[in-house]
Design a protein around this motif. Structure first.
Motif, PDB file in Angstrom:
ATOM      1  N   ASN A  28      22.207  39.379  61.834  1.00 57.17           N
ATOM      2  CA  ASN A  28      22.731  38.475  60.812  1.00 57.17           C
ATOM      3  C   ASN A  28      22.865  39.272  59.514  1.00 57.17           C
ATOM      4  O   ASN A  28      21.879  39.521  58.822  1.00 57.17           O
ATOM      5  N   ALA A  29      24.090  39.682  59.201  1.00 54.96           N
ATOM      6  CA  ALA A  29      24.361  40.448  57.977  1.00 54.96           C
ATOM      7  C   ALA A  29      25.136  39.597  56.981  1.00 54.96           C
ATOM      8  O   ALA A  29      26.046  40.070  56.300  1.00 54.96           O
ATOM      9  N   GLY A  30      24.772  38.314  56.905  1.00 53.20           N
ATOM     10  CA  GLY A  30      25.318  37.446  55.870  1.00 53.20           C
ATOM     11  C   GLY A  30      24.449  37.526  54.623  1.00 53.20           C
ATOM     12  O   GLY A  30      23.263  37.838  54.708  1.00 53.20           O
ATOM     13  N   TYR A  31      25.070  37.237  53.469  1.00 58.15           N
ATOM     14  CA  TYR A  31      24.306  37.258  52.212  1.00 58.15           C
ATOM     15  C   TYR A  31      24.888  36.227  51.263  1.00 58.15           C
ATOM     16  O   TYR A  31      26.102  36.179  51.051  1.00 58.15           O
ATOM     17  N   ASN A  32      24.022  35.419  50.681  1.00 56.22           N
ATOM     18  CA  ASN A  32      24.463  34.331  49.810  1.00 56.22           C
ATOM     19  C   ASN A  32      25.309  34.844  48.639  1.00 56.22           C
ATOM     20  O   ASN A  32      24.938  35.807  47.971  1.00 56.22           O
ATOM     21  N   GLY A  33      26.433  34.163  48.402  1.00 55.36           N
ATOM     22  CA  GLY A  33      27.252  34.429  47.228  1.00 55.36           C
ATOM     23  C   GLY A  33      28.198  35.599  47.318  1.00 55.36           C
ATOM     24  O   GLY A  33      28.968  35.843  46.383  1.00 55.36           O
ATOM     25  N   ASN A  34      28.181  36.331  48.424  1.00 56.69           N
ATOM     26  CA  ASN A  34      29.008  37.535  48.511  1.00 56.69           C
ATOM     27  C   ASN A  34      30.494  37.235  48.567  1.00 56.69           C
ATOM     28  O   ASN A  34      30.930  36.223  49.138  1.00 56.69           O
ATOM     29  N   ASN A  35      31.268  38.136  47.966  1.00 53.71           N
ATOM     30  CA  ASN A  35      32.718  38.152  48.161  1.00 53.71           C
ATOM     31  C   ASN A  35      33.092  39.473  48.804  1.00 53.71           C
ATOM     32  O   ASN A  35      32.225  40.250  49.228  1.00 53.71           O
ATOM     33  N   THR A  36      34.386  39.755  48.909  1.00 54.72           N
ATOM     34  CA  THR A  36      34.835  40.969  49.593  1.00 54.72           C
ATOM     35  C   THR A  36      34.378  42.238  48.871  1.00 54.72           C
ATOM     36  O   THR A  36      34.087  43.251  49.520  1.00 54.72           O
ATOM     37  N   VAL A  37      34.290  42.193  47.542  1.00 54.56           N
ATOM     38  CA  VAL A  37      33.828  43.364  46.783  1.00 54.56           C
ATOM     39  C   VAL A  37      32.393  43.696  47.169  1.00 54.56           C
ATOM     40  O   VAL A  37      32.033  44.866  47.389  1.00 54.56           O
ATOM     41  N   GLU A  38      31.555  42.686  47.282  1.00 54.89           N
ATOM     42  CA  GLU A  38      30.148  42.909  47.603  1.00 54.89           C
ATOM     43  C   GLU A  38      29.948  43.310  49.063  1.00 54.89           C
ATOM     44  O   GLU A  38      29.030  44.071  49.381  1.00 54.89           O
ATOM     45  N   PHE A 212      24.975  33.723  56.626  1.00 53.08           N
ATOM     46  CA  PHE A 212      23.543  33.781  56.329  1.00 53.08           C
ATOM     47  C   PHE A 212      22.817  32.543  56.839  1.00 53.08           C
ATOM     48  O   PHE A 212      21.698  32.622  57.359  1.00 53.08           O
ATOM     49  N   GLY A 213      23.471  31.371  56.699  1.00 55.25           N
ATOM     50  CA  GLY A 213      22.850  30.110  57.113  1.00 55.25           C
ATOM     51  C   GLY A 213      22.181  29.398  55.957  1.00 55.25           C
ATOM     52  O   GLY A 213      21.030  28.973  56.046  1.00 55.25           O
ATOM     53  N   TYR A 214      22.937  29.223  54.875  1.00 49.76           N
ATOM     54  CA  TYR A 214      22.427  28.645  53.632  1.00 49.76           C
ATOM     55  C   TYR A 214      21.725  27.316  53.851  1.00 49.76           C
ATOM     56  O   TYR A 214      22.286  26.382  54.416  1.00 49.76           O
ATOM     57  N   LYS A 215      20.445  27.263  53.435  1.00 48.96           N
ATOM     58  CA  LYS A 215      19.584  26.078  53.525  1.00 48.96           C
ATOM     59  C   LYS A 215      19.233  25.670  54.959  1.00 48.96           C
ATOM     60  O   LYS A 215      18.662  24.604  55.197  1.00 48.96           O
ATOM     61  N   MET A 216      19.543  26.508  55.932  1.00 49.72           N
ATOM     62  CA  MET A 216      19.204  26.215  57.308  1.00 49.72           C
ATOM     63  C   MET A 216      17.854  26.821  57.679  1.00 49.72           C
ATOM     64  O   MET A 216      17.414  27.813  57.087  1.00 49.72           O
ATOM     65  N   HIS A 217      17.217  26.252  58.671  1.00 56.37           N
ATOM     66  CA  HIS A 217      16.000  26.849  59.220  1.00 56.37           C
ATOM     67  C   HIS A 217      16.318  28.253  59.722  1.00 56.37           C
ATOM     68  O   HIS A 217      17.284  28.466  60.443  1.00 56.37           O
ATOM     69  N   GLY A 218      15.499  29.228  59.312  1.00 54.54           N
ATOM     70  CA  GLY A 218      15.703  30.602  59.762  1.00 54.54           C
ATOM     71  C   GLY A 218      16.841  31.315  59.068  1.00 54.54           C
ATOM     72  O   GLY A 218      17.348  32.318  59.589  1.00 54.54           O
ATOM     73  N   GLU A 219      17.245  30.854  57.883  1.00 49.37           N
ATOM     74  CA  GLU A 219      18.392  31.456  57.203  1.00 49.37           C
ATOM     75  C   GLU A 219      18.203  32.967  57.053  1.00 49.37           C
ATOM     76  O   GLU A 219      17.110  33.458  56.793  1.00 49.37           O
ATOM     77  N   GLY A 220      19.295  33.693  57.269  1.00 50.15           N
ATOM     78  CA  GLY A 220      19.283  35.138  57.147  1.00 50.15           C
ATOM     79  C   GLY A 220      18.753  35.876  58.358  1.00 50.15           C
ATOM     80  O   GLY A 220      18.657  37.104  58.343  1.00 50.15           O
ATOM     81  N   THR A 221      18.405  35.140  59.414  1.00 50.70           N
ATOM     82  CA  THR A 221      17.846  35.762  60.625  1.00 50.70           C
ATOM     83  C   THR A 221      18.665  35.332  61.845  1.00 50.70           C
ATOM     84  O   THR A 221      19.695  34.659  61.715  1.00 50.70           O
ATOM     85  N   ILE A 222      18.169  35.712  63.015  1.00 49.10           N
ATOM     86  CA  ILE A 222      18.807  35.247  64.250  1.00 49.10           C
ATOM     87  C   ILE A 222      17.918  34.208  64.934  1.00 49.10           C
ATOM     88  O   ILE A 222      18.039  33.966  66.131  1.00 49.10           O
TER      89      ILE A 222
END
Length: 237
Positions: A28-38, A212-222
């Motif tokens: 899980n390589a999501g990250y809160n708030g990211n855009n294409t630049v980030e 990332f899974g914003y506000k979800m159980h286990g956010e940022g993980t698998i």
């Protein structure tokens, strides 16, 4: 419910394939708030260094709607193509359009002049047109997630909506999926992978808070409720 019917159909379509899969590593390589630049700024660390066989990328909601990271559609297209160019040198690539939004909730939270002249929905539609165009141009498999989720009802203010809202999450969000929304996304991604790249054994899910899974159980993980977590269960359980 529409989404349960669709999940059942997708699962039955792919169930015979699941047993044949080797164990698959999901990141899980999501990250809160990211855009294409980030995403470009962290692509070496979070994608290239991990040497995945397949990258599934969804990015654009923040580029179009997040005032901290908002870009023009032209800037978005340029950076998106740069991401494609880098990833395709190292792995296979699948692209996803961004999910539907609840415009009424955005109107409550954000001064709409920031989205002038066409408004937030038009910006999202333009970004998704870019994704479809670049997927075809670069011969990348496309998961048209926007159309899939619209077919499941889109982002509404009903309690059964697949997106976080006041009745189901006590928040006027309308952008981030619920656990049931992630089940739809994960199932669609799973089906696309087993139908297109059935032999992959390592996958990076690359994107913003929706991955990332914003506000979800286990956010940022698998683990838990994000779509990478759903994907991990479908491949490995």
């Amino acid at each position: 419910m529409k989404f349960l019917t669709i999940i059942f159909i997708l699962f039955m379509t792919t169930a015979s394939v699941a047993g044949a899969q080797n164990r698959v590593t999901i990141v899980n390589a999501g990250y809160n708030g990211n855009n294409t630049v980030e995403l470009l700024a962290r692509i070496d660390k979070d994608v290239v260094a991990k040497k995945p066989q397949l990258v599934v990328m969804m990015i654009g909601t923040n580029d179009m709607l997040n005032l901290r990271n908002i870009l023009t559609v032209q800037e978005y297209k340029k950076h998106y193509q740069e991401l494609i160019d880098i990833i395709k040198k190292h792995s296979k690539l699948m692209l996803m359009t961004t999910p539907p939004i609840n415009v009424e909730y955005l109107k409550q939270r954000v001064d709409q002049s920031h989205y002038a002249p066409d408004g937030p929905q038009a910006r999202v539609d333009s970004a998704n047109a870019v994704v479809r165009e670049l997927a075809a141009k670069n011969k990348c498999h496309l998961i048209d997630l926007n159309r899939i989720l619209l077919a499941c009802g889109g982002s509404t203010e009903d309690k059964e909506s697949l997106f976080q809202n006041v009745p189901n999450f006590n928040i006027n969000d309308g952008v981030h999926p619920t656990a049931n929304g992630y089940k739809v996304i994960g199932t669609a991604v799973y089906q696309a992978i087993v139908n297109t790249y059935p032999d992959v054994s390592s996958i990076v899910c690359f994107g913003d808070s929706i991955t990332f899974g914003y506000k979800m159980h286990g956010e940022g993980t698998i683990k838990g409720d994000s779509y990478p977590a759903v994907l991990n269960r479908m491949f490995n359980q």
